[in-house]
Motif scaffolding. Structure first.
Motif, PDB file in Angstrom:
ATOM      1  N   ARG A 180     107.827  23.623  14.120  1.00 12.48           N
ATOM      2  CA  ARG A 180     109.258  22.849  13.537  1.00 12.48           C
ATOM      3  C   ARG A 180     109.811  23.876  13.292  1.00 12.48           C
ATOM      4  N   LEU A 181     111.126  23.376  13.345  1.00 11.42           N
ATOM      5  CA  LEU A 181     112.815  23.712  13.605  1.00 11.42           C
ATOM      6  C   LEU A 181     113.569  22.850  12.472  1.00 11.42           C
ATOM      7  N   SER A 182     114.362  23.861  11.789  1.00 13.75           N
ATOM      8  CA  SER A 182     115.222  23.572  10.990  1.00 13.75           C
ATOM      9  C   SER A 182     115.858  24.638  10.001  1.00 13.75           C
ATOM     10  N   GLU A 184     117.943  26.938   7.284  1.00  9.24           N
ATOM     11  CA  GLU A 184     117.808  26.759   5.802  1.00  9.24           C
ATOM     12  C   GLU A 184     118.859  28.049   5.400  1.00  9.24           C
ATOM     13  N   GLU A 206     109.134  27.325  12.074  1.00 10.14           N
ATOM     14  CA  GLU A 206     107.464  27.661  11.484  1.00 10.14           C
ATOM     15  C   GLU A 206     106.099  26.807  12.708  1.00 10.14           C
ATOM     16  N   ARG A 220     105.908  31.671   9.704  1.00 12.63           N
ATOM     17  CA  ARG A 220     107.357  31.043   9.538  1.00 12.63           C
ATOM     18  C   ARG A 220     108.278  32.695  10.082  1.00 12.63           C
TER      19      ARG A 220
ATOM     20  N   PHE B 203     121.465  22.401  11.099  1.00 11.35           N
ATOM     21  CA  PHE B 203     121.310  22.381  12.105  1.00 11.35           C
ATOM     22  C   PHE B 203     121.897  21.616  13.228  1.00 11.35           C
ATOM     23  N   HIS B 227     117.094  18.743   7.516  1.00 13.70           N
ATOM     24  CA  HIS B 227     116.406  18.111   9.028  1.00 13.70           C
ATOM     25  C   HIS B 227     115.617  18.632   9.096  1.00 13.70           C
ATOM     26  N   LYS B 228     114.517  18.647  10.167  1.00 12.38           N
ATOM     27  CA  LYS B 228     113.497  19.293  10.858  1.00 12.38           C
ATOM     28  C   LYS B 228     113.262  18.726  12.240  1.00 12.38           C
ATOM     29  N   VAL B 230     109.489  18.141  14.858  1.00 12.93           N
ATOM     30  CA  VAL B 230     108.757  18.951  15.424  1.00 12.93           C
ATOM     31  C   VAL B 230     108.479  18.539  16.575  1.00 12.93           C
TER      32      VAL B 230
END
Lengths: 237, 237
Positions: A180-182, A184, A206, A220, B203, B227-228, B230
């Motif tokens: 999972r890319l985000s 933050e 993640e 993570r 993102f 936003h994520k 996957v």
DNA sequence: CTCCTCAATATGTCTATACATAATAATTCT
DNA sequence: AGAATTATTATGTATAGACATATTGAGGAG
């Protein structure tokens, strides 16, 4: 209608792509079956199969037994991301890699971690945090949980000199994983470790890996500000 | 040593993976050639080829003519990312999609854009900015440049009702592309459009597509906070 | 010793054929 | 009619044999 100019599976792939782009076969349309295409192109069915299979893997067409082949309705472009080991990532930047373990403890994972690392039953887990540096500058902050039921050998490691990802790659196989890319905002802790300001935009990756249905590890990775990931669409890089 | 239990290319792939994980074939080691493996497994060489080709595509092994096949030294995990059209992405969230064009003008691209959109010569380009909404909430802010030398037909479009990505997908083919992912702090403009605060972690996805070596379009997509993306490692989703 | 040529070799691909498998369509049974 | 069974069909895969192609490594010319 045998056309001897289509001999290789690549040329057939190109011709099919051309017809899709030219709207001869519009999105959602069924395309002829392999046997007919083989006859039209004057080649073996296996060659057509090779071409269409590659296109299906790229997401351009959808294939189902008996139902046949159709042009994808929404051409989802499928990109491939190469995810190197962090040591290599740093080396590729021409910097020297350094690793520092920050903490290490067996602990009961918090619910949000347990949910993904051991969804069925409570499990014992190893919690490791570490910092990866590039030429002395913080590069990635790693917060990792390892499922000791799946990878009991990890309990014997303290990960002071060996980084957890490389040790796991070398000792615990995995069959598949999810990333999972985000983006933050840096927390207080993350900002301090990465030597940046709280609230700074961090690229977060993640990774959850599985071995035959058993979760192995949840990591993570917070990249220091400015990090980019590059991926490629299509065949050629 | 013909072992009749390996009949399918999948089972051969599994066995090769097992040997790699078990360190029978450690990283960097040469593995036997296809003919030998076929003899050992008691199957046709084409079957071994299929299995090894799949592993090479997954980044587990490296193959070169004459040189042979070897286990990848640094097991780069290769993840596949499905990148849907934004309309579909929104629909998949169960929200209604809406599109609003913000600006549209032919202009000379700034140097950082020109560098990638027309590296060889100065070019005319179309600059379009737009907002994609999910159930009325800002979802993605799009800042796009289109190379009019490559895609002259785009000059006839104002992209008020049709979004540029979908129009391009339908009318201008591309052979390959490059995607850059990063986390960036929202600028004043971006924050206003996306209804968030300046400095918020966004993102960002930058896509550059090419058609046979000619740049088509450079799009910068800023996703609203939260936003994520996957992606999946390995074969099974 | 260096550069060039050429043969050896492992992968890459194509062919023709055969059978396996999944999913649909047709048919029969209740 | 509705459910269960069977037939049909397109893709998926396996095989043996052949040729193509890229690389390497050895041997020879300069």
């Amino acid at each position: 209608m045998t056309d001897p100019q289509f001999k290789t599976w690549q040329s057939i792939q190109d011709e099919v792509l051309r017809r899709i782009h030219a709207r001869e076969w519009p999105p959602g349309a069924d395309i002829p079956n392999e046997a007919d295409l083989a006859r039209e192109f004057g080649c073996a069915r296996a060659t057509v199969n090779r071409a269409l299979r590659a296109l299906a893997e790229a997401g351009m067409i959808e294939r189902r037994r008996k139902a046949g082949t159709r042009v994808a309705l929404h051409p989802v472009s499928r990109a491939t991301v190469d995810i190197p080991v962090i040591r290599q990532e740093v080396a590729a930047l021409g910097k020297t890699y350094d690793y520092r373990r920050l903490s290490h403890a067996q602990a009961v994972p918090p619910t949000n971690v347990a949910q993904r690392l051991c969804p069925d039953a409570p499990c014992t887990a190893l919690h490791v945090t570490a910092l990866h540096l590039a030429s002395g500058v913080p590069f990635v902050f790693e917060d990792r949980w390892i499922n000791l039921d799946t990878a009991p050998a990890a309990a014997t490691q303290d990960f002071v000199t060996t980084n957890a990802n490389e040790w796991l790659l070398a000792h615990v196989p995995y069959t598949h994983g999810e990333i999972r890319l985000s983006a933050e905002a840096a927390s207080e802790d993350e900002a301090r470790v990465l030597r940046t300001d709280p609230g700074a935009p961090l690229f977060v990756m993640e990774r959850l890996t599985w071995d035959h249905g058993r979760p192995v590890t949840l990591a993570r990775l917070c990249y220091a500000p400015g990090h980019k990931i590059v991926t490629h669409l299509g065949t050629a890089p």
